[in-house]
Design a protein around this motif. Structure first.
Motif, PDB file in Angstrom:
ATOM      1  N   PHE A  86     -10.140  -0.983  -4.150  1.00 19.31           N
ATOM      2  CA  PHE A  86      -9.629  -2.234  -3.579  1.00 19.31           C
ATOM      3  C   PHE A  86     -10.390  -3.428  -4.163  1.00 19.31           C
ATOM      4  CE2 PHE A  86      -9.544  -5.029   0.412  1.00 19.31           C
ATOM      5  CZ  PHE A  86      -8.312  -5.583   0.100  1.00 19.31           C
ATOM      6  N   SER A  89      -9.232  -4.094  -7.653  1.00 17.37           N
ATOM      7  CA  SER A  89      -7.888  -4.686  -7.613  1.00 17.37           C
ATOM      8  C   SER A  89      -7.972  -6.188  -7.308  1.00 17.37           C
ATOM      9  CB  SER A  89      -7.059  -3.959  -6.553  1.00 17.37           C
ATOM     10  OG  SER A  89      -5.940  -4.687  -6.205  1.00 17.37           O
ATOM     11  N   ILE A  90      -8.777  -6.553  -6.322  1.00 20.17           N
ATOM     12  CA  ILE A  90      -8.925  -7.967  -5.952  1.00 20.17           C
ATOM     13  C   ILE A  90      -9.624  -8.732  -7.070  1.00 20.17           C
ATOM     14  CG2 ILE A  90      -9.990  -9.581  -4.261  1.00 20.17           C
ATOM     15  CD1 ILE A  90      -7.590  -7.979  -3.142  1.00 20.17           C
ATOM     16  N   ASP A 190       1.999  -8.745  -2.173  1.00 19.48           N
ATOM     17  CA  ASP A 190       1.074  -7.731  -1.655  1.00 19.48           C
ATOM     18  C   ASP A 190      -0.357  -8.233  -1.493  1.00 19.48           C
ATOM     19  OD1 ASP A 190       2.982  -5.907  -1.277  1.00 19.48           O
ATOM     20  OD2 ASP A 190       2.321  -4.488  -2.792  1.00 19.48           O
ATOM     21  N   ILE A 191      -0.622  -9.402  -2.000  1.00 16.04           N
ATOM     22  CA  ILE A 191      -1.994  -9.915  -1.903  1.00 16.04           C
ATOM     23  C   ILE A 191      -2.355 -10.262  -0.453  1.00 16.04           C
ATOM     24  CG2 ILE A 191      -1.634 -12.401  -2.375  1.00 16.04           C
ATOM     25  CD1 ILE A 191      -4.362 -10.077  -3.787  1.00 16.04           C
ATOM     26  N   THR A 334      -2.680  -2.657  -9.600  1.00 20.67           N
ATOM     27  CA  THR A 334      -2.861  -3.408  -8.348  1.00 20.67           C
ATOM     28  C   THR A 334      -1.779  -3.123  -7.301  1.00 20.67           C
ATOM     29  OG1 THR A 334      -1.800  -5.321  -9.370  1.00 20.67           O
ATOM     30  CG2 THR A 334      -4.187  -5.336  -9.303  1.00 20.67           C
ATOM     31  N   ASN A 338      -2.938  -2.155  -3.624  1.00 23.11           N
ATOM     32  CA  ASN A 338      -2.748  -3.130  -2.546  1.00 23.11           C
ATOM     33  C   ASN A 338      -1.703  -2.695  -1.527  1.00 23.11           C
ATOM     34  OD1 ASN A 338      -4.629  -4.670  -3.812  1.00 23.11           O
ATOM     35  ND2 ASN A 338      -3.190  -6.116  -4.698  1.00 23.11           N
TER      36      ASN A 338
END
Lengths: 380, 82
Positions: A86, A89-90, A190-191, A334, A338
């Motif tokens: 995670f 991904s961020i 999805d953020i 991502t 996410n």
């Protein structure tokens, strides 16, 4: 009365700025061609699910961040592995966003190197984080109406250029549309998974859930309208080939002698561009704090900022590697992370809740070990 | 450009030392300072590598290219032409 730094009104405004800011620079789902606006509309459903999952998890585990819940439910090692995935991904998402802002700023300030601009943005964001978390909320509350006003003015003045024939045929083929849905679900919808880290800091969430969903839907609606307007003005080919399609539109508009109106809208890009960076940057601080079980995140602000400021130009030295990585490979990583991260945790939470319910007998008191064993929230 | 970048790196390290190191040591937050220093070291290494144009460190984007076959299969199936 809860002592939490962000009000639900501020949080709703931040949701709007997070989505708008993440996507204003380009057309979400543009691989779907003239159907990109439909792809954006459908992509928002995925984000809605992610938002539902993080809100539901907060309801089940009040005062806990998603990274803490994941370790608690899945165990130390699997939970930490998911948290690292995670974090990455961020990180790449923030890096991509920072790169987009850098490119836009380099149009205005061509003489300043990207690395310097990158440090300026990161130091501004770090200053904001040092001021405290409630500043993020106030920032959102302050900027939301200004952004809405500028978006509305931009939309209104570009309206005479609209040619709806450019939107036809509406759905040429289902496969590119499906791909567009996937890409727009990944960026920006999805953020909202990042809210799993901020919800413990928001007051009166339960009473204002509708407001949060409402602002999410307003953002999705605005993005759909802007997509449709951009495609109808520039057409499919020009939209796909433009680096900043919306910026191109503001270049085209004008009244008589008044031209170069796009400069009036740069404030919109600066506001809505820097707000998601601040939010995601703070999110990364929270994730690292939870991975290493640190007492506070303050000490991480500058080191993580340094990594972000340096690794962005390092990973994306020019547009070609960025376009290849950012629009092809990054979504493949991502999107599953996410989308599945909150989904897996929510499923695990529901299974655990059902198990604990089935264990408790009618005579005994309701057994809710998850809530009883919660550690203290560590917003600071 | 490289000297400017090194100036920025030094500025950030000085800020970190002034704002965080003293406070953390005073509060006996040793774990925090170690983790933060590791991130700082990572950023600093990549910063120097970038400023000097050595390119000796692995590019983090190579981690992303692991998903290349999946991405290519996705694009082929969904007829994505980007």
């Amino acid at each position: 009365m809860e002592n939490r730094p962000i009000s639900s009104q501020q949080f709703a405004a931040m949701t709007f700025l997070l989505l708008i800011g993440s996507a204003l620079v380009y057309i979400p789902g543009n691989v779907a061609g003239q159907s990109a606006w439909i792809a954006t509309l459908l992509g928002s459903i995925f984000g809605m699910w992610v938002l539902y999952a993080v809100l539901k998890l907060q309801e089940m585990f009040p005062g806990q961040r998603i990274t803490q819940i994941s370790v608690q439910l899945l165990g130390r090692i699997p939970g930490t592995i998911l948290n690292i995935l995670f974090f990455w991904s961020i990180f790449i998402y923030t890096s991509g966003l920072l790169y987009e802002i850098l490119i836009l700023l380099s149009v205005i300030y061509p003489a300043i190197p990207n690395t310097v601009l990158s440090f300026i943005i990161i130091l501004t964001a770090a200053y904001c984080l040092y001021q405290g978390l409630n500043i993020m909320g106030r920032l959102g509350e302050l900027f939301v109406w200004m952004s809405l006003f500028l978006i509305f003015v931009g939309f209104a003045i570009a309206l005479p250029l609209v040619d709806l024939a450019n939107l036809k045929p509406v759905v040429e083929a289902w496969k590119p549309l499906a791909a567009g849905v996937f890409y727009s679900a990944d960026w920006p919808f999805d953020i909202v998974v990042i809210w799993g880290l901020f919800l413990p800091l928001v007051s009166a969430i339960k009473e204002n859930t509708k407001k949060i969903y409402g602002w999410y839907l307003i953002s999705a609606f605005i993005l759909v309208v802007l997509d449709a307007q951009t495609l109808s003005i520039l057409g499919r080919d020009l939209t796909e080939s433009s680096r900043f399609p919306l910026f191109e539109i503001y270049r085209l508009v004008g009244f008589g002698e008044f031209r170069r109106l796009e400069l009036s809208f740069l404030v919109l890009w600066l506001i809505s561009g820097i707000t998601p960076i601040i939010i995601l940057y703070q999110g990364m601080n929270f994730i690292v704090q939870d991975i290493f079980s640190l007492k506070n995140f303050r000490v991480l602000i500058l080191p993580i900022g340094l990594c972000l400021a340096i690794l962005t130009p390092y990973m994306f030295p020019s547009d070609i590697p960025y376009l290849l990585l950012g629009f092809k490979y990054i979504p493949t990583y991502t999107f599953p992370v996410n989308f599945l991260y909150p989904t897996i945790i929510l499923v695990a939470a529901i299974i655990k809740q059902k198990k604990s319910r089935s264990k408790s007998t009618p005579e005994s008191a309701p057994n809710r070990p998850e809530r009883a064993s919660l550690p203290e929230t560590r917003p600071h | 450009m490289s000297s400017l970048l090194i100036c920025f790196l030094l500025l950030l390290i000085s800020l970190f030392a002034v704002l965080e190191v003293r406070r953390s040591l005073k509060n006996r937050e040793f774990k925090e300072i170690i983790i933060a220093s590791l991130f700082l070291l990572l950023g600093l290494s990549y910063g120097i590598d970038y400023a000097m144009d050595w390119k000796v460190l692995p590019n983090p984007s190579s981690v992303i290219t692991i998903v290349k076959p999946v991405s290519q299969a996705f694009d082929r199936f969904f007829e994505v032409n980007k």
